[in-house]
Design a protein around this motif. Structure first.
Motif, mmCIF file in Angstrom:
data_model
loop_
_atom_site.group_PDB
_atom_site.id
_atom_site.type_symbol
_atom_site.label_atom_id
_atom_site.label_comp_id
_atom_site.label_asym_id
_atom_site.label_seq_id
_atom_site.Cartn_x
_atom_site.Cartn_y
_atom_site.Cartn_z
ATOM 1 N N TYR A 81 0.810 -1.216 0.000
ATOM 2 C CA TYR A 81 0.000 0.000 0.000
ATOM 3 C C TYR A 81 0.846 1.270 0.000
ATOM 4 C CZ TYR A 81 -2.681 -3.930 1.643
ATOM 5 O OH TYR A 81 -3.204 -5.197 1.774
ATOM 6 N N LEU A 82 2.024 1.157 -0.596
ATOM 7 C CA LEU A 82 2.893 2.308 -0.795
ATOM 8 C C LEU A 82 2.389 3.134 -1.967
ATOM 9 C CD1 LEU A 82 6.536 0.923 -0.530
ATOM 10 C CD2 LEU A 82 5.696 2.973 0.601
ATOM 11 N N SER A 83 2.615 4.424 -1.915
ATOM 12 C CA SER A 83 2.385 5.262 -3.075
ATOM 13 C C SER A 83 3.631 5.176 -3.945
ATOM 14 C CB SER A 83 2.136 6.713 -2.648
ATOM 15 O OG SER A 83 1.978 7.542 -3.783
ATOM 16 N N ALA A 84 3.587 4.299 -4.942
ATOM 17 C CA ALA A 84 4.756 4.045 -5.787
ATOM 18 C C ALA A 84 4.469 4.508 -7.206
ATOM 19 C CB ALA A 84 5.099 2.557 -5.778
ATOM 20 N N LEU A 85 5.329 5.354 -7.733
ATOM 21 C CA LEU A 85 5.152 5.898 -9.074
ATOM 22 C C LEU A 85 6.281 5.425 -9.974
ATOM 23 C CD1 LEU A 85 4.196 9.572 -8.140
ATOM 24 C CD2 LEU A 85 2.658 7.744 -8.867
ATOM 25 N N ALA A 86 5.934 4.996 -11.183
ATOM 26 C CA ALA A 86 6.927 4.508 -12.141
ATOM 27 C C ALA A 86 7.086 5.510 -13.281
ATOM 28 C CB ALA A 86 6.505 3.155 -12.699
ATOM 29 N N PHE A 87 8.326 5.809 -13.623
ATOM 30 C CA PHE A 87 8.625 6.712 -14.722
ATOM 31 C C PHE A 87 9.741 6.120 -15.572
ATOM 32 C CE2 PHE A 87 7.272 9.414 -11.192
ATOM 33 C CZ PHE A 87 6.262 10.178 -11.785
ATOM 34 N N SER A 88 9.675 6.365 -16.872
ATOM 35 C CA SER A 88 10.854 6.053 -17.673
ATOM 36 C C SER A 88 11.963 6.988 -17.221
ATOM 37 C CB SER A 88 10.563 6.250 -19.163
ATOM 38 O OG SER A 88 10.583 7.630 -19.492
#
Length: 358
Positions: A242-249
């Motif tokens: 339940y982490l706020s995890a964001l993926a970006f190139s």
């Protein structure tokens, strides 16, 4: 389908992760010939472009396949927006295209509808699932079974890596035209199960879980073939801890989102040994300037790591094959982190295996 009985928290996810080496062996032994036959048929059709449709974890496997398709086959590829068909009623002209539905269960109504509409519009259609008797498999002209077996945990692990390998075998089979692999590729893929076992047994991800136990936010990043791994890692952390995890190139991270990185926001960077991995050097340099907490994952060899960075090394393989290995320690980190935070990753709160979206 999920097997879920009263058991120790995380036991199902741990068992699924542990079965991935055997899953690679099974797919290479039993799935290679059927996939080669499908690849040969599709190569003969000469599609003018390839459109993948998927949701969740399978969307990341589809993204990996889209990279492979454009790089290895020179055929334009992309990911469909299912809602354009299922919500807005669009009927795009898909004549001479290949539309590939990727789904572990094959039970998602919107993906099935996309494939059905695509077939009616003149597209060649293929389903890639872990269920040969599913609605999606029935809707498509061709089917590839990823042979992953029953998955115990809600969070997908072994079905994801099985999808990656099945899609890789399919694209490389199309490239040769015969459906068969190049001898060099086959020799390297034959090493895959044993390499996966070394990562399954490596204690490093479990040891690192304490580092992120109290994190509120986290960023994952990668480029090229590693970008789907970054996205899948973020999803695993979100749905189990339940982490706020964001993926970006890596390229996108430098255009704005870099501002959110600091010593309190961990960054998990996927860095392989290839053009995309080398292009991550600038990203790592900028992260170092911001004193970010960085974990580098992969077999790439950055000239300089940010201060206080840690690393999980993975076996040296061709860049195309790295996603099949790099995700394993990230799955194990997600498992260990969820347990450290007092969660049960086998049954994340409010989630079920198949999300029915139309």
């Amino acid at each position: 389908m999920i097997e879920h009985t009263a058991q120790e928290a995380g036991a199902g996810m741990a068992a699924d992760i542990a079965e991935q080496a055997a899953g690679y062996e099974r797919l290479l032994a039993e799935g290679l010939a059927p996939i080669a036959a499908v690849a040969r048929q599709v190569a003969e059709l000469s599609p003018r472009f390839v459109l993948f449709t998927a949701r969740g974890t399978s969307d990341h496997a589809a993204l990996f396949a889209a990279y492979l398709t454009e790089i290895r086959l020179g055929i334009p590829a992309g990911l469909a927006s299912p809602s354009s068909i299922t919500v807005y009623g669009a009927r795009p002209d898909l004549r001479d295209a290949l539309v590939v539905g990727v789904s572990q269960s094959g039970g998602s109504p919107d993906l099935t509808e996309v494939v059905r509409v695509a077939r009616e519009s003149g597209a060649h259609t293929l389903a890639v699932t872990n269920n040969a008797g599913s609605p999606l498999a029935d809707a498509a002209q061709l089917h590839i079974d990823v042979l992953a077996g029953k998955e115990r945990a809600v969070a997908a692990t072994k079905t994801y890596t099985a999808e990656l390998l099945a899609l890789l075998l399919f694209v490389e089979g199309m490239r040769t035209g015969s459906g068969q692999l190049d001898a060099a590729d086959r020799a390297e893929l034959d090493r895959l199960p044993e390499l996966a076992r070394t990562l399954i047994e490596d204690p490093t991800p479990t040891q690192l879980a304490a580092r992120y136990r109290f994190a509120d936010r986290l960023v994952t990043t990668g480029r090229g073939y590693a970008y789907p791994t970054a996205r899948e890692t973020a999803l695993k952390l979100m749905e189990t801890s339940y982490l706020s995890a964001l993926a970006f190139s890596g390229a996108d991270l430098l255009h704005g989102p870099l501002a959110m990185t600091d010593p309190d926001v961990p960054v998990l960077a996927m860095v392989g040994d290839g053009p995309a991995g080398r292009s991550m050097s600038e990203v790592l340099g900028r992260l170092a300037e911001r004193r970010a907490d960085v974990l580098v994952v992969g077999n790439g060899a950055p000239a300089e790591l940010p201060a206080h960075a840690v690393r999980i090394g993975t076996p040296a393989v061709d860049e195309r094959f790295s996603p099949l290995l790099d995700i394993v320690p990230m799955q194990r980190l997600a498992l260990a982190l969820a347990l450290a935070r007092g969660e049960d990753p086998d049954a994340p709160r409010g989630l079920k295996k198949v999300t029915e979206t139309l």
